[in-house]
Write an enzyme that holds these catalytic residues in place. Structure first.
Site, short mmCIF file in Angstrom:
data_model
loop_
_atom_site.label_atom_id
_atom_site.label_comp_id
_atom_site.label_asym_id
_atom_site.label_seq_id
_atom_site.Cartn_x
_atom_site.Cartn_y
_atom_site.Cartn_z
N PHE A 224 0.86 -1.18 0.00
CA PHE A 224 0.00 0.00 0.00
C PHE A 224 0.91 1.24 0.00
O PHE A 224 0.86 2.07 0.90
CB PHE A 224 -0.94 0.01 1.22
CG PHE A 224 -1.69 -1.27 1.44
CD1 PHE A 224 -2.89 -1.50 0.78
CD2 PHE A 224 -1.20 -2.26 2.29
CE1 PHE A 224 -3.59 -2.70 0.97
CE2 PHE A 224 -1.89 -3.45 2.48
CZ PHE A 224 -3.10 -3.68 1.83
N ASN A 272 -2.76 -5.95 -6.24
CA ASN A 272 -3.53 -5.97 -5.00
C ASN A 272 -2.63 -6.59 -3.92
O ASN A 272 -2.15 -7.72 -4.07
CB ASN A 272 -4.78 -6.83 -5.23
CG ASN A 272 -5.68 -6.87 -4.01
OD1 ASN A 272 -5.20 -6.78 -2.87
ND2 ASN A 272 -6.96 -6.99 -4.24
N ALA A 273 -2.40 -5.86 -2.85
CA ALA A 273 -1.46 -6.31 -1.82
C ALA A 273 -1.90 -7.63 -1.18
O ALA A 273 -1.06 -8.45 -0.80
CB ALA A 273 -1.28 -5.23 -0.77
N ASP A 293 0.72 -0.41 5.25
CA ASP A 293 0.05 0.86 5.55
C ASP A 293 -1.21 0.98 4.69
O ASP A 293 -1.27 1.81 3.77
CB ASP A 293 1.01 2.03 5.30
CG ASP A 293 0.38 3.37 5.64
OD1 ASP A 293 -0.56 3.39 6.46
OD2 ASP A 293 0.81 4.39 5.06
N CYS A 333 -5.11 3.35 9.93
CA CYS A 333 -5.58 4.73 10.07
C CYS A 333 -7.07 4.81 10.38
O CYS A 333 -7.65 5.88 10.31
CB CYS A 333 -5.24 5.53 8.82
SG CYS A 333 -6.00 4.86 7.35
N1 SAH Z 1 1.87 4.15 2.59
C1 SAH Z 1 1.49 5.39 1.94
C2 SAH Z 1 0.03 5.74 2.12
C3 SAH Z 1 -0.90 4.62 1.80
S1 SAH Z 1 -2.54 5.10 1.52
C4 SAH Z 1 2.33 6.52 2.49
O1 SAH Z 1 2.91 6.37 3.56
O2 SAH Z 1 2.41 7.57 1.84
C5 SAH Z 1 -3.16 3.57 0.94
C6 SAH Z 1 -2.73 3.21 -0.48
O3 SAH Z 1 -3.16 1.87 -0.70
C7 SAH Z 1 -3.35 4.04 -1.56
O4 SAH Z 1 -2.34 4.54 -2.38
C8 SAH Z 1 -4.24 3.07 -2.34
O5 SAH Z 1 -4.22 3.31 -3.75
C9 SAH Z 1 -3.59 1.75 -2.05
N2 SAH Z 1 -4.46 0.55 -2.07
C10 SAH Z 1 -5.75 0.45 -1.73
N3 SAH Z 1 -6.15 -0.83 -1.76
C11 SAH Z 1 -5.07 -1.56 -2.14
C12 SAH Z 1 -4.85 -2.95 -2.35
N4 SAH Z 1 -5.81 -3.85 -2.15
N5 SAH Z 1 -3.61 -3.33 -2.71
C13 SAH Z 1 -2.62 -2.45 -2.90
N6 SAH Z 1 -2.78 -1.12 -2.72
C14 SAH Z 1 -3.99 -0.68 -2.34
#
Ligand code: SAH
Length: 389
Positions: A224, A272-273, A293, A333
């Protein structure tokens, strides 16, 4: 014209005494039919005793948001002083930073206003009618205080709908030509203030990003990743970093940011994570440092169970993927899951992963995101640093 007055119930007065910054509709003696929302009202108890002044909201269940506890005039000077006080805290707490949250809504006694500073640029959210109606004046005061190159309006947040406002964005002052840059520790980050997520970036994680570089080693994974706030810090110490992010646009930013910092050991993966973590386990991959995150999994109370399962799934997999001595930096968060609940989830994930886990640090948002003791919602960010034995 005399100032509108609203009387609140006994229960409302008790909340006011407890220092809670909101009064709900149910605690008004009467909903004022003549008001449109956005007004600064005088608040009294049932017998007419003056309690303070608040922003009135027509559409939200939160009818009053406390603004002042005295009879002072709520004019340009009032807001000028509130902005100066908020900025003074940041200058004192973070004297070397040029990217920080200047105004954090209620926590800075400015409900409905969020102001983030990215170097010479400001990114602003007007979240309620009261701040929306005062947009021109607040913009003028921000220009006066900061003399920014540009102020961007990022009021494209869905919470505005609860206030009867449409999401909206644009440039309020100055000109924006290309991305803005700002610094976090040894890393320079690029941010597109108009198209980036939220106000452009997640400044609440700034100190945690920098902290991550202290723990990073070996093979690292940042899930993420957004624009790479964690990934790039990890890359300063780790051999190689894989940054997993579902948004293609964000992946492009990770790559641009890695290049800007001459870091050749970062690979952005658009995926997708949840799937990435599962596949990595199936393939027998191992890491030494992992950051999780994710976005908020619970937007409301009813989603808490499902959110807890989501957090557990990714944390359990991350623990299984770590080599002995590996570090897991795990954030959440969502304010619906508090620190105690988050810790329980981590404990249960460790048990299922059959790993023994140490807590090295428990952290929150940076000092530019103050927490109101009386408002739990402002204590939303948890960031645990764990070591898997
Ligand atoms: N870690 C970042 C903030 C993350 S915000 C920092 O510190 O700046 C969450 C992020 O997760 C977003 O960019 C969103 O696009 C991404 N996201 C949402 N669902 C996801 C998923 N299933 N797999 C991977 N990324 C995802």
């Amino acid at each position: 014209m005399s100032q509108p007055t609203i009387r609140i119930t006994r229960k409302g007065v008790d909340r006011w005494k407890a220092g809670h910054p909101w009064i709900y509709e149910a605690d008004l003696e009467q909903k004022p039919a003549a008001l449109e929302g956005g007004e600064v009202v005088r608040v009294e108890d049932g017998r007419g005793y003056f309690l303070g002044q608040a922003f009135f909201s027509r559409d939200s269940k939160i009818s009053l948001r406390w603004l002042s506890w005295t009879d002072e005039a709520v004019d340009d000077d009032f807001f000028r002083a509130r902005l100066a006080t908020a900025d003074a805290l940041r200058r004192r707490a973070l004297p070397d930073e040029t990217a920080y949250r200047v105004v954090h809504g209620e926590a800075d006694l400015l409900p409905g206003l969020v102001v983030d500073r990215f170097g010479d640029f400001l990114s602003v959210q007007f979240l309620h009618k009261a701040t929306e109606q005062r947009k021109a004046a607040l913009t003028r005061l921000l220009v006066e205080h900061f003399q920014p190159r540009a102020i961007v309006n990022r009021s494209d947040a869905n919470v505005r709908r609860l206030e009867g406002l449409e999401p909206e964005k644009g440039v309020l002052h100055g000109a924006l030509s290309g991305p803005a840059t700002y610094r976090e520790g040894h890393i320079t980050l690029e941010v597109d203030l108009l198209t980036g997520q939220k106000t452009g970036a997640f400044l609440d994680q700034r100190d945690n990003h920098v902290m991550a570089s202290e723990w990073a080693h070996g093979e690292a994974l940042d899930c993420f990743s957004y624009a790479g706030g964690f990934a790039l810090q990890l890359a300063l110490k780790a051999r190689a970093v894989t940054a997993v992010e579902i948004s293609e646009a964000a992946c492009a930013q990770i790559e641009a940011n890695a290049k800007r910092n001459a870091l050749g050991n970062v690979t952005a993966v658009a995926a997708n994570a949840f799937d990435f973590l599962r596949d990595a386990l199936d393939e027998g991959k191992r890491y030494d440092t992992i950051v999780l995150d994710p976005p908020s999994f619970a937007k409301n109370k009813s989603a808490v169970q499902a959110a807890a399962r989501g957090y557990k799934e990714i944390n359990l997999r991350a623990m299984q993927l770590l080599n002995p001595g590996g570090v897991l930096i795990s954030a959440s968060c969502t304010h619906h899951i508090d620190e105690a609940r988050f810790e329980e989830m981590l404990d249960s994930a460790a048990a299922d992963a059959k790993r023994r886990v140490q807590i090295l640090e428990k952290r929150g948002a940076g000092k530019d995101h103050p927490v109101l003791l009386s408002l739990r919602e402002t204590r939303y960010l948890k960031c645990f640093v764990l070591r898997v034995l």
